[in-house]
Design a protein around this motif. Sequence first.
Motif, PDB file in Angstrom:
ATOM      1  N   LEU A  78      43.124  16.064  18.658  1.00 37.08           N
ATOM      2  CA  LEU A  78      42.710  14.775  18.128  1.00 37.08           C
ATOM      3  C   LEU A  78      41.598  14.290  19.047  1.00 37.08           C
ATOM      4  O   LEU A  78      41.844  13.952  20.207  1.00 37.08           O
ATOM      5  CB  LEU A  78      43.872  13.785  18.113  1.00 37.08           C
ATOM      6  N   GLU A  79      40.379  14.322  18.555  1.00 32.57           N
ATOM      7  CA  GLU A  79      39.229  14.040  19.411  1.00 32.57           C
ATOM      8  C   GLU A  79      39.274  12.625  19.988  1.00 32.57           C
ATOM      9  O   GLU A  79      38.942  12.415  21.145  1.00 32.57           O
ATOM     10  CB  GLU A  79      37.943  14.242  18.613  1.00 32.57           C
ATOM     11  N   SER A  80      39.677  11.673  19.179  1.00 33.21           N
ATOM     12  CA  SER A  80      39.772  10.273  19.618  1.00 33.21           C
ATOM     13  C   SER A  80      40.918   9.653  18.821  1.00 33.21           C
ATOM     14  O   SER A  80      40.732   9.222  17.690  1.00 33.21           O
ATOM     15  CB  SER A  80      38.459   9.545  19.362  1.00 33.21           C
ATOM     16  N   ALA A  81      42.081   9.653  19.444  1.00 34.07           N
ATOM     17  CA  ALA A  81      43.289   9.279  18.709  1.00 34.07           C
ATOM     18  C   ALA A  81      43.195   7.856  18.142  1.00 34.07           C
ATOM     19  O   ALA A  81      42.671   6.938  18.799  1.00 34.07           O
ATOM     20  CB  ALA A  81      44.502   9.402  19.617  1.00 34.07           C
ATOM     21  N   SER A  82      43.718   7.706  16.950  1.00 37.02           N
ATOM     22  CA  SER A  82      43.777   6.386  16.320  1.00 37.02           C
ATOM     23  C   SER A  82      45.205   6.117  15.864  1.00 37.02           C
ATOM     24  O   SER A  82      46.012   7.044  15.716  1.00 37.02           O
ATOM     25  CB  SER A  82      42.821   6.311  15.131  1.00 37.02           C
ATOM     26  N   THR A  83      45.513   4.845  15.646  1.00 33.20           N
ATOM     27  CA  THR A  83      46.894   4.481  15.295  1.00 33.20           C
ATOM     28  C   THR A  83      47.332   5.133  13.992  1.00 33.20           C
ATOM     29  O   THR A  83      48.527   5.417  13.808  1.00 33.20           O
ATOM     30  CB  THR A  83      47.045   2.959  15.192  1.00 33.20           C
ATOM     31  N   ASN A  84      46.412   5.402  13.075  1.00 35.35           N
ATOM     32  CA  ASN A  84      46.814   6.033  11.816  1.00 35.35           C
ATOM     33  C   ASN A  84      47.098   7.529  11.965  1.00 35.35           C
ATOM     34  O   ASN A  84      47.424   8.206  10.973  1.00 35.35           O
ATOM     35  CB  ASN A  84      45.802   5.778  10.696  1.00 35.35           C
ATOM     36  N   GLN A  85      46.987   8.028  13.179  1.00 37.19           N
ATOM     37  CA  GLN A  85      47.390   9.402  13.444  1.00 37.19           C
ATOM     38  C   GLN A  85      48.796   9.487  14.049  1.00 37.19           C
ATOM     39  O   GLN A  85      49.255  10.575  14.405  1.00 37.19           O
ATOM     40  CB  GLN A  85      46.363  10.097  14.343  1.00 37.19           C
ATOM     41  N   THR A  86      49.439   8.355  14.145  1.00 35.50           N
ATOM     42  CA  THR A  86      50.854   8.341  14.503  1.00 35.50           C
ATOM     43  C   THR A  86      51.630   9.048  13.401  1.00 35.50           C
ATOM     44  O   THR A  86      51.555   8.658  12.230  1.00 35.50           O
ATOM     45  CB  THR A  86      51.365   6.893  14.656  1.00 35.50           C
ATOM     46  N   SER A  87      52.340  10.109  13.784  1.00 36.30           N
ATOM     47  CA  SER A  87      52.979  10.944  12.767  1.00 36.30           C
ATOM     48  C   SER A  87      53.832  12.011  13.437  1.00 36.30           C
ATOM     49  O   SER A  87      53.838  12.152  14.659  1.00 36.30           O
ATOM     50  CB  SER A  87      51.906  11.626  11.910  1.00 36.30           C
ATOM     51  N   MET A  88      54.542  12.764  12.596  1.00 39.01           N
ATOM     52  CA  MET A  88      55.227  13.971  13.036  1.00 39.01           C
ATOM     53  C   MET A  88      54.294  15.141  12.746  1.00 39.01           C
ATOM     54  O   MET A  88      53.838  15.310  11.601  1.00 39.01           O
ATOM     55  CB  MET A  88      56.540  14.127  12.264  1.00 39.01           C
ATOM     56  N   TYR A  89      54.032  15.952  13.770  1.00 37.42           N
ATOM     57  CA  TYR A  89      53.153  17.110  13.601  1.00 37.42           C
ATOM     58  C   TYR A  89      53.979  18.386  13.684  1.00 37.42           C
ATOM     59  O   TYR A  89      54.735  18.599  14.626  1.00 37.42           O
ATOM     60  CB  TYR A  89      52.056  17.103  14.668  1.00 37.42           C
ATOM     61  N   LEU A  90      53.800  19.222  12.685  1.00 34.92           N
ATOM     62  CA  LEU A  90      54.573  20.462  12.584  1.00 34.92           C
ATOM     63  C   LEU A  90      53.628  21.655  12.576  1.00 34.92           C
ATOM     64  O   LEU A  90      52.650  21.682  11.839  1.00 34.92           O
ATOM     65  CB  LEU A  90      55.402  20.464  11.299  1.00 34.92           C
ATOM     66  N   CYS A  91      53.968  22.621  13.410  1.00 37.69           N
ATOM     67  CA  CYS A  91      53.234  23.876  13.466  1.00 37.69           C
ATOM     68  C   CYS A  91      54.065  24.940  12.761  1.00 37.69           C
ATOM     69  O   CYS A  91      55.307  24.904  12.808  1.00 37.69           O
ATOM     70  CB  CYS A  91      52.996  24.257  14.916  1.00 37.69           C
ATOM     71  N   ALA A  92      53.401  25.891  12.117  1.00 42.89           N
ATOM     72  CA  ALA A  92      54.106  26.983  11.447  1.00 42.89           C
ATOM     73  C   ALA A  92      53.291  28.257  11.567  1.00 42.89           C
ATOM     74  O   ALA A  92      52.082  28.220  11.833  1.00 42.89           O
ATOM     75  CB  ALA A  92      54.357  26.649   9.978  1.00 42.89           C
ATOM     76  N   SER A  93      53.963  29.385  11.365  1.00 47.50           N
ATOM     77  CA  SER A  93      53.262  30.659  11.363  1.00 47.50           C
ATOM     78  C   SER A  93      53.835  31.549  10.270  1.00 47.50           C
ATOM     79  O   SER A  93      54.949  31.333   9.787  1.00 47.50           O
ATOM     80  CB  SER A  93      53.369  31.345  12.722  1.00 47.50           C
ATOM     81  N   SER A  94      53.050  32.549   9.875  1.00 52.85           N
ATOM     82  CA  SER A  94      53.513  33.510   8.875  1.00 52.85           C
ATOM     83  C   SER A  94      52.705  34.792   9.009  1.00 52.85           C
ATOM     84  O   SER A  94      51.648  34.818   9.654  1.00 52.85           O
ATOM     85  CB  SER A  94      53.369  32.942   7.456  1.00 52.85           C
ATOM     86  N   LEU A  95      53.214  35.827   8.388  1.00 55.36           N
ATOM     87  CA  LEU A  95      52.460  37.072   8.331  1.00 55.36           C
ATOM     88  C   LEU A  95      51.219  36.886   7.467  1.00 55.36           C
ATOM     89  O   LEU A  95      51.157  35.968   6.644  1.00 55.36           O
ATOM     90  CB  LEU A  95      53.348  38.178   7.746  1.00 55.36           C
ATOM     91  N   LEU A  96      50.255  37.751   7.651  1.00 55.12           N
ATOM     92  CA  LEU A  96      48.985  37.614   6.942  1.00 55.12           C
ATOM     93  C   LEU A  96      49.133  37.785   5.438  1.00 55.12           C
ATOM     94  O   LEU A  96      48.487  37.096   4.661  1.00 55.12           O
ATOM     95  CB  LEU A  96      47.980  38.630   7.491  1.00 55.12           C
ATOM     96  N   ALA A  97      50.003  38.696   5.031  1.00 58.68           N
ATOM     97  CA  ALA A  97      50.134  38.987   3.591  1.00 58.68           C
ATOM     98  C   ALA A  97      50.423  37.696   2.828  1.00 58.68           C
ATOM     99  O   ALA A  97      51.131  36.814   3.294  1.00 58.68           O
ATOM    100  CB  ALA A  97      51.250  39.993   3.367  1.00 58.68           C
TER     101      ALA A  97
END
Lengths: 113, 110
Positions: A78-97
């Motif tokens: 987040l280059e310059s955090a703002s209040t509207n970026q208050t949130s839950m952030y989820l990362c995920a991964s998967s195989l390429l296919a």
Amino acid sequence: DVKVTQSSRYLVKRTGEKVFLECVQDMDHENMFWYRQDPGLGLRLIYFSYDVKMKEKGDIPEGYSVSREKKERFSLILESASTNQTSMYLCASSLLAAYNEQFFGPGTRLTVL
Amino acid sequence: SQQGEEDPQALSIQEGENATMNCSYKTSINNLQWYRQNSGRGLVHLILIRSNEREKHSGRLRVTLDTSKKSSSLLITASRAADTASYFCAAYQGAQKLVFGQGTRLTINP
């Protein structure tokens, strides 16, 4: 046991700060994703990456950037955090296919004051 | 844009009862997936059903898919307190973009 880890479970930052959210997976997956989750809006895709140094915009990339220097690590910035970026952030991964299941990290609840 | 929409938004049942959640989607799919999210945590993949399958089982979970109606259902039998969570269906738009519904919040009462 497959694992996706995120650097922080809870984070509190001030408006204007530069924020780094880190995600690491140990499954040798090619694809990695960043979502944010907000009440009433569900999960929304911010960015994804299908290879090192490759990135694709999702539905809501504005105000965010990403970095993938190594296959196992995908960072959301987040280059310059703002209040509207208050949130839950989820990362995920998967195989390429195509059309695979995704494996999620535990999430980072970010509060921007 | 949502690919899947769950119904109901919230469901509260007694322990031991069965819970059924429904999902409708908009476009043709390769597969449909169901995920669970415990409060404040990440999502966990439960089951994937391919477009050429009509029904799939995994333990106490049973998923059906009706491609003619563009709908799927998730049945959890003999519910337990630990099943309390939000449940999401998800389907791909294109080959790599997985789109989630808003979820059904399931509460199992002791």
